[in-house]
Design a protein around this motif. Structure first.
Motif, PDB file in Angstrom:
ATOM      1  N   THR A 147      27.591 -34.420 -21.264  1.00 20.70           N
ATOM      2  CA  THR A 147      28.432 -33.437 -20.874  1.00 20.70           C
ATOM      3  C   THR A 147      28.570 -33.398 -19.252  1.00 20.70           C
ATOM      4  O   THR A 147      27.717 -33.800 -18.636  1.00 20.70           O
ATOM      5  CB  THR A 147      28.000 -32.068 -21.400  1.00 20.70           C
ATOM      6  OG1 THR A 147      26.855 -31.689 -20.560  1.00 20.70           O
ATOM      7  CG2 THR A 147      27.783 -31.942 -22.940  1.00 20.70           C
ATOM      8  N   ALA A 152      30.505 -29.042 -25.144  1.00 24.48           N
ATOM      9  CA  ALA A 152      30.137 -29.850 -26.367  1.00 24.48           C
ATOM     10  C   ALA A 152      30.572 -28.751 -27.503  1.00 24.48           C
ATOM     11  O   ALA A 152      29.882 -28.781 -28.664  1.00 24.48           O
ATOM     12  CB  ALA A 152      28.347 -29.981 -26.615  1.00 24.48           C
ATOM     13  N   PRO A 158      33.025 -35.062 -29.988  1.00 23.88           N
ATOM     14  CA  PRO A 158      32.893 -36.075 -28.792  1.00 23.88           C
ATOM     15  C   PRO A 158      33.637 -37.204 -28.942  1.00 23.88           C
ATOM     16  O   PRO A 158      34.295 -37.462 -30.047  1.00 23.88           O
ATOM     17  CB  PRO A 158      31.179 -36.355 -29.133  1.00 23.88           C
ATOM     18  CG  PRO A 158      30.998 -36.295 -30.696  1.00 23.88           C
ATOM     19  CD  PRO A 158      31.971 -34.970 -31.004  1.00 23.88           C
ATOM     20  N   HIS A 187      31.117 -35.535 -24.489  1.00 21.68           N
ATOM     21  CA  HIS A 187      31.812 -34.455 -24.858  1.00 21.68           C
ATOM     22  C   HIS A 187      32.569 -34.014 -23.350  1.00 21.68           C
ATOM     23  O   HIS A 187      32.119 -34.235 -22.376  1.00 21.68           O
ATOM     24  CB  HIS A 187      31.044 -33.245 -25.048  1.00 21.68           C
ATOM     25  CG  HIS A 187      30.282 -33.342 -26.402  1.00 21.68           C
ATOM     26  ND1 HIS A 187      31.046 -32.676 -27.433  1.00 21.68           N
ATOM     27  CD2 HIS A 187      28.837 -33.812 -26.810  1.00 21.68           C
ATOM     28  CE1 HIS A 187      30.164 -32.961 -28.643  1.00 21.68           C
ATOM     29  NE2 HIS A 187      28.966 -33.635 -28.358  1.00 21.68           N
ATOM     30  N   ASP A 188      33.643 -33.200 -23.758  1.00 18.40           N
ATOM     31  CA  ASP A 188      34.394 -32.708 -22.599  1.00 18.40           C
ATOM     32  C   ASP A 188      35.120 -33.533 -21.338  1.00 18.40           C
ATOM     33  O   ASP A 188      34.946 -33.246 -20.373  1.00 18.40           O
ATOM     34  CB  ASP A 188      33.618 -31.875 -22.008  1.00 18.40           C
ATOM     35  CG  ASP A 188      33.357 -30.481 -23.113  1.00 18.40           C
ATOM     36  OD1 ASP A 188      34.320 -29.798 -23.426  1.00 18.40           O
ATOM     37  OD2 ASP A 188      32.223 -30.481 -23.349  1.00 18.40           O
TER      38      ASP A 188
END
Length: 309
Positions: free
Chosen positions: A29, A198, A202, A208-209
């Protein structure tokens, strides 16, 4: 992240190049407010304070710069594509005011949101502080505004643009690695600021992100011929429309600009020999060559000059 090969296209020059990447590590992340604060609490963040810089702040707390009134500073949003998608170039004009050197790390209940706003210089200094805290050799040497990267270091660092895009795509070739509603916080979600990391799905590499939430600083210059020492941002933010939250979109800004929707994600991994000035799609020689513009300059162009120590 696995080794691989990626084709990058330069929208301004209309050229393409193939980048071969060594394996590297990348944060699952963006760095969160809690993670950012933990390094500050460790006391290592002060080690690089002598290289701290003043900041230019775009917008106020909680505001997205896209929604501000016209002002005196231009922040570029330059789009590159490495697949068959629309090529766009946008220039944002944002209102700016001078403020002190600030990093927002969030209140206790915001510990899971990405640290923001963070300047490029602050991100580099945080990486060095995190390396020191972990007993790793820092990746960066910071003297005044001059920052050099030891590509043989295993310390924390910012990813190159090629690393970032390779990781974001996770083997996909379209504009996004999934439906934005499922994988990214964007303007369509109508949120007032960055969201805890998150919370959305994912990509295939477990990241994630990478799209939406906050823009993420990369190591590379945006365009040394046109934008001087501006550095690249990737991924899009919580208040951006879908066209801006694509794997191929680039945005550039000054390394000491504070913009509300900007954070960073860290990489690790030695990706070259000691003393080398090229790695993972980046080359200091290519930066210098691009900045060597001869003859009259187009209006607004500010080629990169060697920074003073």
């Amino acid at each position: 992240m696995p080794a691989g090969r990626l084709e990058l296209r330069d929208a301004r020059t209309g050229t393409s190049r193939t980048v071969v990447l060594e394996p590297f590590r990348l944060g699952v992340t963006p760095v969160t407010a809690a993670e950012h604060g933990a390094i500050e609490a460790h006391g290592a963040a002060r080690a690089g304070e002598g290289g701290a810089h003043g900041a230019v702040r775009a917008g106020g707390s909680g505001e997205h710069p896209r929604r501000d009134g016209a002002g005196a500073v231009v922040v570029s949003a330059v789009v590159e594509v490495s697949t068959v998608v629309e090529v766009v170039e946008v220039v944002e004009v944002v209102e700016v005011v001078q403020v002190g050197h600030v990093v927002k790390v969030g209140a206790e209940n915001d510990a899971g949101v990405p640290a923001h706003p963070v300047t490029w210089f602050e991100a580099v200094q945080w990486c060095n502080a995190a390396s020191a805290a972990a007993g790793l050799r820092p990746a960066y040497d910071v003297v005044g505004r001059r920052v050099t990267w030891d590509v043989a270091s295993d310390g924390y660092r910012l990813p190159t643009e090629a690393e970032w895009e390779w990781a974001c795509r996770a083997g996909t070739t379209g504009p996004t690695h999934g439906d934005l509603a499922d994988v990214a916080w964007t303007a369509a979600d109508d949120v007032e600021g960055p969201q805890p990391v998150a919370r959305k799905r994912p990509n295939a590499l477990g990241l994630h992100d990478t799209l939406g939430n906050v823009w993420e600083w990369c190591w590379d210059h945006a365009d040394t011929a046109r934008y001087g020492d501006y550095r690249s941002l990737r991924g899009g933010g919580w208040a951006d429309e879908s066209w801006s939250c694509r794997a191929s979109v680039r945005r550039g800004s000054a390394p000491d600009a504070v913009i509300e929707d900007v954070g960073f994600r860290v990489a690790r991994g030695a990706v070259g020999r000691a003393g080398a000035d090229a790695a993972q799609g980046w080359s200091a020689a290519a930066d210098r060559e691009r900045a060597d513009v001869r003859g009259p300059l187009p209006v607004g162009w500010t080629p990169l000059r060697e920074p003073s120590a």
